[in-house]
Scaffold this motif. Structure first.
Motif, short mmCIF file in Angstrom:
data_model
loop_
_atom_site.label_atom_id
_atom_site.label_comp_id
_atom_site.label_asym_id
_atom_site.label_seq_id
_atom_site.Cartn_x
_atom_site.Cartn_y
_atom_site.Cartn_z
N SER A 123 0.94 -1.16 -0.04
CA SER A 123 0.11 0.00 0.12
C SER A 123 0.84 1.55 -0.06
CB SER A 123 -0.96 -0.05 1.14
OG SER A 123 -0.17 0.15 2.35
N MET A 124 2.12 1.19 0.53
CA MET A 124 2.86 2.40 0.52
C MET A 124 3.46 2.64 -0.91
SD MET A 124 2.82 3.34 3.59
CE MET A 124 3.82 4.93 3.30
N ALA A 125 3.35 1.54 -1.89
CA ALA A 125 4.06 1.62 -3.09
C ALA A 125 2.76 2.06 -4.15
CB ALA A 125 4.53 0.41 -3.63
N ILE A 126 1.37 2.25 -3.42
CA ILE A 126 0.33 2.48 -4.45
C ILE A 126 0.24 3.91 -4.21
CG2 ILE A 126 -2.05 2.17 -4.73
CD1 ILE A 126 -2.08 -0.44 -3.52
N ILE A 175 4.87 -1.42 -17.77
CA ILE A 175 4.68 -1.90 -16.27
C ILE A 175 5.51 -3.08 -15.94
CG2 ILE A 175 3.04 -3.03 -15.04
CD1 ILE A 175 0.75 -1.69 -16.37
N ILE A 176 5.91 -3.87 -16.83
CA ILE A 176 6.82 -5.19 -16.13
C ILE A 176 8.37 -4.64 -16.25
CG2 ILE A 176 8.17 -7.10 -17.24
CD1 ILE A 176 5.07 -8.05 -18.18
N LEU A 205 12.70 -3.03 -12.99
CA LEU A 205 13.82 -1.99 -12.67
C LEU A 205 13.83 -1.52 -11.15
CD1 LEU A 205 13.93 0.16 -15.91
CD2 LEU A 205 15.66 -1.38 -15.27
N LYS A 206 12.67 -1.43 -10.63
CA LYS A 206 12.68 -1.23 -9.16
C LYS A 206 12.89 -2.26 -8.24
CE LYS A 206 8.20 0.19 -8.85
NZ LYS A 206 7.03 1.00 -8.43
N TYR A 207 12.82 -3.48 -8.77
CA TYR A 207 12.78 -4.75 -7.69
C TYR A 207 14.27 -4.52 -6.97
CZ TYR A 207 13.04 -9.20 -5.94
OH TYR A 207 13.36 -10.46 -4.91
N PRO A 208 15.33 -4.49 -7.87
CA PRO A 208 16.54 -4.55 -6.86
C PRO A 208 16.59 -3.73 -5.97
CG PRO A 208 16.78 -4.74 -9.41
CD PRO A 208 15.41 -4.31 -9.26
N PHE A 209 16.24 -2.48 -6.30
CA PHE A 209 16.33 -1.48 -5.04
C PHE A 209 15.52 -1.86 -3.84
CE2 PHE A 209 17.09 0.90 -8.95
CZ PHE A 209 18.41 1.39 -8.66
N PHE A 210 14.47 -2.29 -3.87
CA PHE A 210 13.65 -2.97 -2.85
C PHE A 210 14.45 -3.99 -1.99
CE2 PHE A 210 9.82 -1.33 -4.99
CZ PHE A 210 9.53 -0.13 -3.96
N GLU A 211 14.77 -4.95 -2.97
CA GLU A 211 15.42 -6.22 -2.57
C GLU A 211 16.70 -5.80 -1.86
OE1 GLU A 211 16.35 -10.17 -1.81
OE2 GLU A 211 14.57 -9.40 -2.71
N TYR A 212 17.58 -4.96 -2.37
CA TYR A 212 18.90 -4.59 -1.89
C TYR A 212 18.35 -3.81 -0.38
CZ TYR A 212 23.27 -2.00 -0.56
OH TYR A 212 24.29 -1.49 -0.01
N GLY A 213 17.52 -2.94 -0.26
CA GLY A 213 17.20 -2.44 1.02
C GLY A 213 17.05 -3.38 2.27
N ILE A 214 16.26 -4.49 1.92
CA ILE A 214 15.76 -5.55 2.79
C ILE A 214 17.06 -6.26 3.19
CG2 ILE A 214 14.55 -7.45 3.10
CD1 ILE A 214 12.60 -6.36 1.32
N ARG A 215 17.91 -6.65 2.01
CA ARG A 215 19.13 -7.41 2.33
C ARG A 215 20.24 -6.64 3.14
NH1 ARG A 215 20.93 -11.25 -2.33
NH2 ARG A 215 18.78 -12.23 -2.89
N TYR A 216 20.21 -5.36 2.76
CA TYR A 216 21.12 -4.76 3.70
C TYR A 216 20.77 -4.49 5.23
CZ TYR A 216 23.78 -0.72 5.43
OH TYR A 216 24.74 0.19 6.23
#
Length: 168
Positions: free
Chosen positions: A19-22, A45-46, A51-62
């Motif tokens: 919901s924060m991404a909407i 859309i795809i 392109l956005k996914y790696p940034f979300f993934e990196y933040g969580i992993r970090y």
């Protein structure tokens, strides 16, 4: 087998993140673009999600690996990074909130056929109401209502997708 209540409770953090991404573009512009341009809009859309996914993934992993927040990571890199992050957050927060309040006020005016009140007045009223609820400490109320709204949006998305697939 987990109960439905357990499943819904476990979906909570994911729904809040989603919901924060909407934003306004998802609710208004993407639906309008889909209606105007059809299936060709699937490509951007795809692409945007890929392109956005790696940034979300990196933040969580970090945060998981370092056991620190992203803000602490910026601070550790240097004060300039922290100040840049603060500046970008400050500018985008006010811009995004203003856009969301105006769009929401416009939706309320059209949905409830409100006459005599301007978009600015209703947007200000929404801001005051939501701020008051947060200040009073009813974050739980906002969290529950957000889960309810996101669930409705998800069901509407599924129904709309099925209708488009079968009716064109």
């Amino acid at each position: 087998m987990p109960s439905i209540k357990t499943l819904i409770r476990n979906l909570g953090p994911g729904l809040l993140f989603a919901s924060m991404a909407i934003g306004t573009s998802h609710l208004v512009l993407s639906t309008k673009a889909g209606a105007q341009y059809g299936w060709v809009m699937v490509i951007p859309i795809i692409l945007a999600n890929v392109l956005k996914y790696p940034f979300f993934e990196y933040g969580i992993r970090y945060t998981t690996v370092t056991n620190t927040s992203l803000i602490e990571g910026y601070r550790n890199r240097g004060r300039a990074y922290l100040w840049l992050y603060a500046f970008i957050t400050l500018v985008t927060t006010f811009t995004i909130l203003a856009a969301l309040y105006v769009v929401t006020a416009g939706l309320l005016i059209n949905l409830f056929k409100v006459d005599g009140l301007s978009v600015s007045t209703i947007a200000l009223g929404l801001f005051i109401f939501i701020s008051a609820v947060l200040i009073i400490g009813r974050y739980r109320f906002l969290e529950l209502s957000l889960k309810f709204v996101v669930t409705i949006l998800f069901i509407a998305l599924l129904v709309t997708t099925v209708l488009v697939l079968f009716k064109g």
